[in-house]
Structure formats: structure tokens, C-alpha cells
Motif scaffolding. Structure first.
Motif, PDB file in Angstrom:
ATOM      1  N   ALA A   1     -12.173  -8.908  -5.419  1.00 53.03           N
ATOM      2  CA  ALA A   1     -11.841  -8.067  -4.269  1.00 53.03           C
ATOM      3  C   ALA A   1     -10.333  -8.056  -4.028  1.00 53.03           C
ATOM      4  O   ALA A   1      -9.740  -7.002  -3.775  1.00 53.03           O
ATOM      5  CB  ALA A   1     -12.583  -8.554  -3.025  1.00 53.03           C
ATOM      6  N   LYS A   2      -9.696  -9.214  -4.127  1.00 57.25           N
ATOM      7  CA  LYS A   2      -8.240  -9.297  -3.953  1.00 57.25           C
ATOM      8  C   LYS A   2      -7.534  -8.462  -5.022  1.00 57.25           C
ATOM      9  O   LYS A   2      -6.577  -7.744  -4.727  1.00 57.25           O
ATOM     10  CB  LYS A   2      -7.778 -10.745  -4.025  1.00 57.25           C
ATOM     11  N   GLN A   3      -8.021  -8.536  -6.249  1.00 59.66           N
ATOM     12  CA  GLN A   3      -7.429  -7.759  -7.339  1.00 59.66           C
ATOM     13  C   GLN A   3      -7.577  -6.257  -7.081  1.00 59.66           C
ATOM     14  O   GLN A   3      -6.633  -5.495  -7.280  1.00 59.66           O
ATOM     15  CB  GLN A   3      -8.100  -8.135  -8.662  1.00 59.66           C
ATOM     16  N   ILE A   4      -8.752  -5.827  -6.625  1.00 60.20           N
ATOM     17  CA  ILE A   4      -8.977  -4.413  -6.310  1.00 60.20           C
ATOM     18  C   ILE A   4      -8.032  -3.967  -5.209  1.00 60.20           C
ATOM     19  O   ILE A   4      -7.439  -2.887  -5.274  1.00 60.20           O
ATOM     20  CB  ILE A   4     -10.452  -4.176  -5.914  1.00 60.20           C
ATOM     21  N   LEU A   5      -7.858  -4.800  -4.187  1.00 61.01           N
ATOM     22  CA  LEU A   5      -6.960  -4.469  -3.087  1.00 61.01           C
ATOM     23  C   LEU A   5      -5.523  -4.339  -3.583  1.00 61.01           C
ATOM     24  O   LEU A   5      -4.836  -3.350  -3.289  1.00 61.01           O
ATOM     25  CB  LEU A   5      -7.062  -5.525  -1.984  1.00 61.01           C
ATOM     26  N   ASP A   6      -5.058  -5.313  -4.361  1.00 63.38           N
ATOM     27  CA  ASP A   6      -3.692  -5.273  -4.894  1.00 63.38           C
ATOM     28  C   ASP A   6      -3.474  -4.037  -5.768  1.00 63.38           C
ATOM     29  O   ASP A   6      -2.458  -3.338  -5.636  1.00 63.38           O
ATOM     30  CB  ASP A   6      -3.382  -6.536  -5.698  1.00 63.38           C
ATOM     31  N   GLU A   7      -4.427  -3.751  -6.646  1.00 60.07           N
ATOM     32  CA  GLU A   7      -4.297  -2.598  -7.542  1.00 60.07           C
ATOM     33  C   GLU A   7      -4.333  -1.286  -6.768  1.00 60.07           C
ATOM     34  O   GLU A   7      -3.623  -0.341  -7.110  1.00 60.07           O
ATOM     35  CB  GLU A   7      -5.393  -2.623  -8.608  1.00 60.07           C
ATOM     36  N   SER A   8      -5.131  -1.226  -5.717  1.00 63.74           N
ATOM     37  CA  SER A   8      -5.208  -0.016  -4.896  1.00 63.74           C
ATOM     38  C   SER A   8      -3.878   0.257  -4.203  1.00 63.74           C
ATOM     39  O   SER A   8      -3.402   1.398  -4.176  1.00 63.74           O
ATOM     40  CB  SER A   8      -6.325  -0.148  -3.857  1.00 63.74           C
ATOM     41  N   LEU A   9      -3.277  -0.793  -3.646  1.00 65.68           N
ATOM     42  CA  LEU A   9      -1.983  -0.624  -2.986  1.00 65.68           C
ATOM     43  C   LEU A   9      -0.918  -0.195  -3.993  1.00 65.68           C
ATOM     44  O   LEU A   9      -0.106   0.681  -3.706  1.00 65.68           O
ATOM     45  CB  LEU A   9      -1.574  -1.918  -2.284  1.00 65.68           C
ATOM     46  N   GLU A  10      -0.945  -0.804  -5.169  1.00 64.34           N
ATOM     47  CA  GLU A  10       0.022  -0.464  -6.217  1.00 64.34           C
ATOM     48  C   GLU A  10      -0.141   0.990  -6.659  1.00 64.34           C
ATOM     49  O   GLU A  10       0.839   1.694  -6.889  1.00 64.34           O
ATOM     50  CB  GLU A  10      -0.187  -1.403  -7.403  1.00 64.34           C
ATOM     51  N   GLN A  11      -1.387   1.437  -6.777  1.00 67.12           N
ATOM     52  CA  GLN A  11      -1.671   2.793  -7.249  1.00 67.12           C
ATOM     53  C   GLN A  11      -1.346   3.856  -6.199  1.00 67.12           C
ATOM     54  O   GLN A  11      -0.841   4.924  -6.528  1.00 67.12           O
ATOM     55  CB  GLN A  11      -3.143   2.895  -7.646  1.00 67.12           C
ATOM     56  N   ALA A  12      -1.647   3.572  -4.936  1.00 70.71           N
ATOM     57  CA  ALA A  12      -1.561   4.593  -3.897  1.00 70.71           C
ATOM     58  C   ALA A  12      -0.220   4.680  -3.191  1.00 70.71           C
ATOM     59  O   ALA A  12       0.123   5.733  -2.655  1.00 70.71           O
ATOM     60  CB  ALA A  12      -2.656   4.359  -2.855  1.00 70.71           C
ATOM     61  N   LEU A  13       0.541   3.581  -3.169  1.00 69.33           N
ATOM     62  CA  LEU A  13       1.751   3.546  -2.356  1.00 69.33           C
ATOM     63  C   LEU A  13       2.987   3.225  -3.187  1.00 69.33           C
ATOM     64  O   LEU A  13       2.890   2.557  -4.220  1.00 69.33           O
ATOM     65  CB  LEU A  13       1.610   2.480  -1.258  1.00 69.33           C
TER      66      LEU A  13
ATOM     67  N   PRO B   1       6.200   1.115  -4.147  1.00 69.86           N
ATOM     68  CA  PRO B   1       6.316  -0.350  -4.113  1.00 69.86           C
ATOM     69  C   PRO B   1       6.920  -0.890  -2.818  1.00 69.86           C
ATOM     70  O   PRO B   1       6.457  -1.907  -2.296  1.00 69.86           O
ATOM     71  CB  PRO B   1       7.219  -0.672  -5.306  1.00 69.86           C
ATOM     72  N   GLU B   2       7.920  -0.215  -2.285  1.00 71.78           N
ATOM     73  CA  GLU B   2       8.551  -0.714  -1.057  1.00 71.78           C
ATOM     74  C   GLU B   2       7.616  -0.596   0.141  1.00 71.78           C
ATOM     75  O   GLU B   2       7.692  -1.397   1.076  1.00 71.78           O
ATOM     76  CB  GLU B   2       9.883  -0.009  -0.784  1.00 71.78           C
ATOM     77  N   VAL B   3       6.716   0.376   0.135  1.00 71.69           N
ATOM     78  CA  VAL B   3       5.724   0.505   1.216  1.00 71.69           C
ATOM     79  C   VAL B   3       4.627  -0.539   1.020  1.00 71.69           C
ATOM     80  O   VAL B   3       4.238  -1.236   1.958  1.00 71.69           O
ATOM     81  CB  VAL B   3       5.134   1.930   1.261  1.00 71.69           C
ATOM     82  N   ALA B   4       4.116  -0.658  -0.210  1.00 71.21           N
ATOM     83  CA  ALA B   4       3.048  -1.617  -0.508  1.00 71.21           C
ATOM     84  C   ALA B   4       3.463  -3.042  -0.143  1.00 71.21           C
ATOM     85  O   ALA B   4       2.638  -3.837   0.321  1.00 71.21           O
ATOM     86  CB  ALA B   4       2.651  -1.538  -1.978  1.00 71.21           C
ATOM     87  N   ALA B   5       4.736  -3.357  -0.319  1.00 69.87           N
ATOM     88  CA  ALA B   5       5.229  -4.710  -0.032  1.00 69.87           C
ATOM     89  C   ALA B   5       5.141  -5.057   1.452  1.00 69.87           C
ATOM     90  O   ALA B   5       5.087  -6.236   1.809  1.00 69.87           O
ATOM     91  CB  ALA B   5       6.661  -4.861  -0.524  1.00 69.87           C
ATOM     92  N   THR B   6       5.085  -4.056   2.318  1.00 70.48           N
ATOM     93  CA  THR B   6       5.054  -4.314   3.759  1.00 70.48           C
ATOM     94  C   THR B   6       3.640  -4.383   4.328  1.00 70.48           C
ATOM     95  O   THR B   6       3.460  -4.714   5.500  1.00 70.48           O
ATOM     96  CB  THR B   6       5.825  -3.222   4.532  1.00 70.48           C
ATOM     97  N   VAL B   7       2.647  -4.065   3.517  1.00 65.89           N
ATOM     98  CA  VAL B   7       1.260  -4.012   3.994  1.00 65.89           C
ATOM     99  C   VAL B   7       0.655  -5.413   4.053  1.00 65.89           C
ATOM    100  O   VAL B   7       0.758  -6.186   3.103  1.00 65.89           O
ATOM    101  CB  VAL B   7       0.415  -3.106   3.073  1.00 65.89           C
ATOM    102  N   THR B   8       0.016  -5.710   5.170  1.00 63.29           N
ATOM    103  CA  THR B   8      -0.748  -6.954   5.286  1.00 63.29           C
ATOM    104  C   THR B   8      -2.058  -6.759   4.549  1.00 63.29           C
ATOM    105  O   THR B   8      -2.768  -5.777   4.776  1.00 63.29           O
ATOM    106  CB  THR B   8      -1.028  -7.284   6.767  1.00 63.29           C
ATOM    107  N   ARG B   9      -2.387  -7.703   3.670  1.00 61.16           N
ATOM    108  CA  ARG B   9      -3.594  -7.605   2.847  1.00 61.16           C
ATOM    109  C   ARG B   9      -4.619  -8.615   3.344  1.00 61.16           C
ATOM    110  O   ARG B   9      -4.322  -9.803   3.462  1.00 61.16           O
ATOM    111  CB  ARG B   9      -3.254  -7.874   1.383  1.00 61.16           C
TER     112      ARG B   9
END
Length: 141
Positions: free
Chosen positions: A62-74, A76-84
Motif C-alpha cells: 500500500a505504501k508503494q502504491i501511494l508513493d508511486e501514485s504521487l510520483e506519477q500524478a504530481l 516532484p516539488e508538489v509530491a514532496a509536500t504531501v503528507t502520506r
């Protein structure tokens, strides 16, 4: 005062659309963004997935899916600010619980209707009925 937007992510294209929409809304409002994925063992785990190695870790997946989703959709500078947030349990309940105190809860719509929705349930319907804050359901084209 900025708030917090919670978005449900499961790796599906619909959840990626919801993630992009939520990130754009957070940029407009100055709210922080929290991406949430819920996971749980199926009721018949042993019979549905015989031969699953004992080291299989659904929480890590689940953590991997979340990380990959953020990487794919956003970006990098936006993804880095998201609380997971990875939550063991029913996805709809995890989102409702995480939305406590949030400004907004955002989910995608898989488009299940009729019998399929009755059997599988609908996360978007469930959170719309039970969320402690406003809900946005991001639909397809």
C-alpha cells in the motif's frame, strides 16, 4: 487560516485524477494535502491467494502504491509536500477517520453502479454519507 485537504488514493486512474484535482485545489486555497490509502486483508485471504509468501507485507505494498501514485500524478516539488498516510482497515472508514478536522475530502469515482456497486460497495458513496467535512467526488471525462 489554511486547512487540510484529504484525498483517497488507491493507484487507479480515477484516484490519480482525484489526487491531481486535490493538489490543484490545495494550491488555490493554501491548504496542506494529505494522501491516504487504506488496506485490509480479504475475508478469505488464505483461499483467495494460496501460496502467498509469508514475507508478503500488504502494508508495504500500500505504501508503494501511494508513493508511486504521487510520483506519477504530481510534480516532484508538489509530491514532496504531501503528507502520506497508510491505514490498515476499510478504505472508506480510513478516509472518514482521517478527514476529521479537514477542510475537504476528495475521492475518485470508479463508476460502479447497479449490482457491482451493491456487491463491492462504493467508497465515494460511503464517504459522502459519513464524512465530517465537505466531499468532492472527481468523476471521469
Amino acid at each position: 487560516m489554511a486547512g487540510r485537504i484529504v484525498v483517497g488514493v488507491d493507484g487507479s486512474e480515477q484516484s490519480l485524477k482525484a489526487l491531481r484535482w486535490a493538489a490543484a485545489q490545495a494550491a488555490l486555497t493554501g491548504d496542506s494535502l494529505q494522501a491516504v490509502i487504506g488496506w485490509e486483508y480479504p475475508a478469505s485471504w488464505a483461499t483467495l491467494m494460496p501460496g502467498v509468501p509469508p514475507e508478503f507485507d500488504p502494508e508495504q505494498l500500500a505504501k508503494q502504491i501511494l508513493d508511486e501514485s504521487l510520483e506519477q500524478a504530481l510534480a516532484p516539488e508538489v509530491a514532496a509536500t504531501v503528507t502520506r498516510t497508510v491505514v490498515g482497515g476499510n478504505a472508506a472508514q480510513a478516509l472518514v477517520d482521517q478527514a476529521a478536522g479537514a477542510s475537504l475530502l476528495v475521492v475518485g469515482d470508479r463508476g460502479h453502479s447497479g449490482f457491482k456497486a451493491a456487491v463491492l460497495g462504493s467508497v465515494s458513496t460511503n464517504v459522502a454519507q459519513h464524512a465530517p467535512c465537505p466531499v468532492v467526488v472527481v468523476r471521469g471525462e
